[in-house]
Design an enzyme around this catalytic site. Structure first.
Site, PDB file in Angstrom:
ATOM      1  N   HIS A   1     -20.229  27.181  12.556  1.00  0.00           N
ATOM      2  CA  HIS A   1     -18.784  27.090  12.347  1.00  0.00           C
ATOM      3  C   HIS A   1     -18.207  25.867  13.060  1.00  0.00           C
ATOM      4  CE1 HIS A   1     -17.849  28.310  16.479  1.00  0.00           C
ATOM      5  NE2 HIS A   1     -18.792  29.237  16.355  1.00  0.00           N
TER       6      HIS A   1
ATOM      7  N   GLU B   1     -21.945  36.492  15.647  1.00  0.00           N
ATOM      8  CA  GLU B   1     -22.460  36.033  16.925  1.00  0.00           C
ATOM      9  C   GLU B   1     -22.990  37.205  17.747  1.00  0.00           C
ATOM     10  OE1 GLU B   1     -24.045  34.160  18.825  1.00  0.00           O
ATOM     11  OE2 GLU B   1     -22.626  32.485  19.063  1.00  0.00           O
TER      12      GLU B   1
END
Length: 234
Positions: A33, A106
């Site tokens: 990201h 994550e």
């Protein structure tokens, strides 16, 4: 094919985790990201849902432009905002809608989430030593161990690849996720020091054919302005 907004599951992969034999490699483009304010501050995000900053939005758009013409057939993403916004920008350039894959979130950093690395070291010295030493069983009291994360991420990765035999697919994810995928593909130990970069919005290519995985290129940043962050500890 999944519609926009649906979540990807192993069943939808059409294989229930059975490898589909093919003589043609499946190529996966893994994109971290774009930058967030917490990345810039070296603050541990984990599964706290932080959005992109302006630099991160620019990086996401740049990644999309770079990938135009690459022959991408599908786009997947962690459903956390920083990854999802990056995927939407890439999808706009490619004419694809991202499919959410919660298993690509994550790592859950438990009691470390919301702290800077320096704050975590000061507040939890023993835990930080285990984290810094890459103890694969350490789970941050209320979080997730490297071993648990490895199982979660690699299971999803195999399912995505099996759903697109011979195709090219983009997956937008996180620094910690990229760390374990790199080690999975190379056959490296989870507990070895990191010897590769994981910059924000970096482009990483891996491939698989008949269950054999290969790293093709890693941490490409030619599409980005200089200074893409890799704030993760080694």
């Amino acid at each position: 094919m999944l519609e926009h907004g649906q979540k990807f599951t192993l069943k939808e992969a059409g294989c229930d985790m059975v490898e589909i034999p093919t003589n043609t490699a499946t190529h996966l483009c893994l994109v971290r990201h774009g930058e967030t304010e917490w990345n810039a501050a070296r603050r541990i995000q984990g599964q706290i849902d932080i959005g992109l900053n302006e630099v991160g939005c620019q990086q996401a758009r740049a990644a999309g432009v770079w990938l135009k013409g690459a022959g991408i057939v599908a786009l997947y993403s962690s459903d956390l905002k920083r990854a999802w916004t990056t995927a939407e920008a890439i999808g706009k350039a490619l004419g694809l809608s991202p499919v959410a894959v919660p298993a690509m979130r994550e790592r859950r950093y438990g009691v470390f989430e919301g702290l800077t690395y320096d704050e975590a070291r000061a507040r939890y010295p023993d835990g930080y030593a285990a984290f810094e030493g890459r103890n694969a069983a350490y789970a941050f009291e209320t979080g997730e161990s490297l071993a648990e994360m490895f199982e979660r991420v690699t299971t999803a990765l195999k399912a995505i690849a099996a759903a697109h035999p011979g195709g090219k697919v983009v997956v937008v994810l996180h620094g910690g996720v990229l760390d374990v995928i790199n080690r999975f593909v190379r056959g490296s130990s989870l507990e070895a020091p990191r010897d590769f970069l994981i910059p924000n919005a970096g482009i990483n290519w891996i491939s698989t054919v008949d269950g054999v995985w290969q790293l093709e290129s890693w941490a490409q940043t030619d599409h980005l302005a200089p200074g893409a962050l890799d704030e993760l500890p080694s």
